[in-house]
Design an enzyme around this catalytic site. Sequence first.
Site, short mmCIF file in Angstrom:
data_model
loop_
_atom_site.label_atom_id
_atom_site.label_comp_id
_atom_site.label_asym_id
_atom_site.label_seq_id
_atom_site.Cartn_x
_atom_site.Cartn_y
_atom_site.Cartn_z
CE LYS A 154 -26.01 13.34 -11.52
NZ LYS A 154 -26.76 12.85 -10.33
CG ASP A 179 -15.45 4.07 -16.60
OD1 ASP A 179 -14.64 3.97 -17.56
OD2 ASP A 179 -15.10 4.04 -15.41
#
Length: 383
Positions: free
Chosen positions: A105, A108
């Site tokens: 997941k 950023d």
Amino acid sequence: MCAARDRHPTFKASFAERANNASHPLANYLLRLMELKKSNLCLSADVTNARELLALADRIGPSIVILKTHYDLVAGWDYNPQNGTGARLGAIARKHGFLIFEDRKFGDIGSTVQLQYTAGNARIIDWAHIVNVNMIPGKAAVTALQQAAARWRSRVNYEVRTSVSVGTPVSDSFDGEDDEQGTPAPTSLSAPKEPPPSSSARTDYNNGRKGSIVSITTLTQSFEPVDSPRFSNTIAEGDELVYAGIEEPPWERGLLILAQMSSEGNLMTNEYTQACVEAAREHKDFVMGFISQETLNTDPADTFISMTPGCQLPPEGDEEDGDVAGDGLGQQYNTPAKLVGLCGSDIIIVGRGILKAASPPQEAERYRRRAWKAYLNRIEQHA
């Protein structure tokens, strides 16, 4: 419950038919693997030590087409790129016929997710066929991961084969002298019976004749195309088996976009989900599909695979489509019949429903059979 996107063509198409239209090499491979194994089951291997993870992958491997990992919660993960935990998982995956999906997941900025994907101790890209991304940072995260995967792929197109030979010229004539017939004696390269001298040449006197013996080392290198990963030279003998009926998976890596969640009260709006779909269409040669609660294929050209967590079966003997309670921590569950049959999901992701069973391999088979039956009913075929 689910409109199944107004019955998009992929809703009724078989996995074999969809493989022919898949734009992503890994999606093509996965769909063919699903048909071969008659499985659309992914195991969420949420265990906390490496020994248990490897044993679980080996035990459940025959029933699944994908193993989902969280490497960062596994104690004792061996980061050795040649024979560590990732390489071992790869060997088990080839033997039983499944892909590895690291549920990272990523979420950023672009440069950070690239490093998280390709660098550090884990080097996820080396052993995980599939990863996923949380689209909260925006589409740039998808672009960055695709660029990282492309750079990595360009470096693994070839493997270097190195050959080293060591030999000593053996001759009855030295320093250009001829043999008794007046012709030069032949020179052959062969391994010496005795260890070669420490220096590369020495002077010797044999029957009054001066001789020069030279130890020759020859090194050759060649670059050979590689179409799929190989760890057979770096893991234990016997672990290099490949699942019968299909080739090794391609080198290409795949991305799933986290578009919907099964947890109660999640903040993924319709606008967010639509942005995920748009990003997937813009990167069709890297994005395989979605983590979602239903198929997200709406455009006629969409060929994405949908994988759905939050799947659980009622206890053996209960109604197949009976209600299934949540876990009390926000997770909401649905049955394979609803997720696959009604919502158009392709692969169900199951964790605790299998892991906490008295016999995880038997329970994995029960989930596999139910999910496959739901798929056959969806495309109006019968087992």
